[in-house]
Design an enzyme around this catalytic site. Sequence first.
Site, PDB file in Angstrom:
ATOM      1  N   CYS A  80       0.872  -1.182   0.000  1.00  0.00           N
ATOM      2  CA  CYS A  80       0.000   0.000   0.000  1.00  0.00           C
ATOM      3  C   CYS A  80       0.903   1.225   0.000  1.00  0.00           C
ATOM      4  O   CYS A  80       1.574   1.513   1.004  1.00  0.00           O
ATOM      5  CB  CYS A  80      -0.914  -0.004   1.226  1.00  0.00           C
ATOM      6  SG  CYS A  80      -1.950   1.470   1.353  1.00  0.00           S
ATOM      7  N   CYS A 210      -4.948   6.169  -4.186  1.00  0.00           N
ATOM      8  CA  CYS A 210      -4.296   4.861  -4.106  1.00  0.00           C
ATOM      9  C   CYS A 210      -2.874   5.034  -4.613  1.00  0.00           C
ATOM     10  O   CYS A 210      -2.663   5.395  -5.772  1.00  0.00           O
ATOM     11  CB  CYS A 210      -5.040   3.823  -4.936  1.00  0.00           C
ATOM     12  SG  CYS A 210      -4.234   2.198  -4.943  1.00  0.00           S
TER      13      CYS A 210
END
Length: 275
Positions: A80, A210
């Site tokens: 991530c 993201c």
Amino acid sequence: MNNNTLPFIKMQGAGNDFVLFDNRSMKIEDEELSKIAPVLCDRKFGIGSDGLIALCYDITKKADLVMVYKNPDGSDAGMCGNGARCFAAYAVTLGSPKQFSFRVHDKIYRANVEQENVTISFPLETEVKEENVGSESVLNVYTNTEHIVCPVQKDLLEDEKQLITDGRYLRYHNHYQPKGTNVNFIAGVDSDELCLQTYERGVENLTLACGTGAISSALAWHHLQQNGDGKYTYKVKVRGGTLMVHFQFNESDKKYSEIKLEGPATFVFEGEYYL
């Protein structure tokens, strides 16, 4: 766990929000982290976030620290990017130097923290693959987690209901099973600038940003323009702000390397959660 409360920090990076805590003394096991992630990440009955991050020692001694990341459904993610930037800023408040290494699964990343701006260097060499999924033409770009990129007209980025429908269809498509994939919808603004909306696996919705999706989208946009050799910096505009993606492209083997993700990491609040 040693007690019934969990001290935590809430952070956000370009609108991607996370619950972080220091697991070096609490030593919550991975299985337990998977169980509590859906509770902590719940926006109605918990703290609310796009993911849970535990800061740990690296017992292998391969890196300075370890980042353990759990999706809101308790599943693991390969990586991530925005979570890593928040993790890095958080680590500095706990005494880490502003430049340090950390491990996610078996890969070693490097962080550079400058006030609220954080850059993460990815141990990654990747390529852009063109493929057809049903009637859809997409670009598959692995960024230490699974991503596909779908170019669309800019006005379609405003139709979030349709993006969720299309994102869910592709995320669960048989072509990407059993893991599934993250789905990025992009529209170009300029030769080195693009807009992005991401349907995130594990969140099962659009998110405001993201990080690994920004990387895959920047590389895909470079590929679509057929730009050649060189070092590039692309600006990726997401709903929660702006991210910068740095990379090098080698025309001879079509590989992307020296990949870095840069952007803000902001502290929101701290507290204790009653487990």
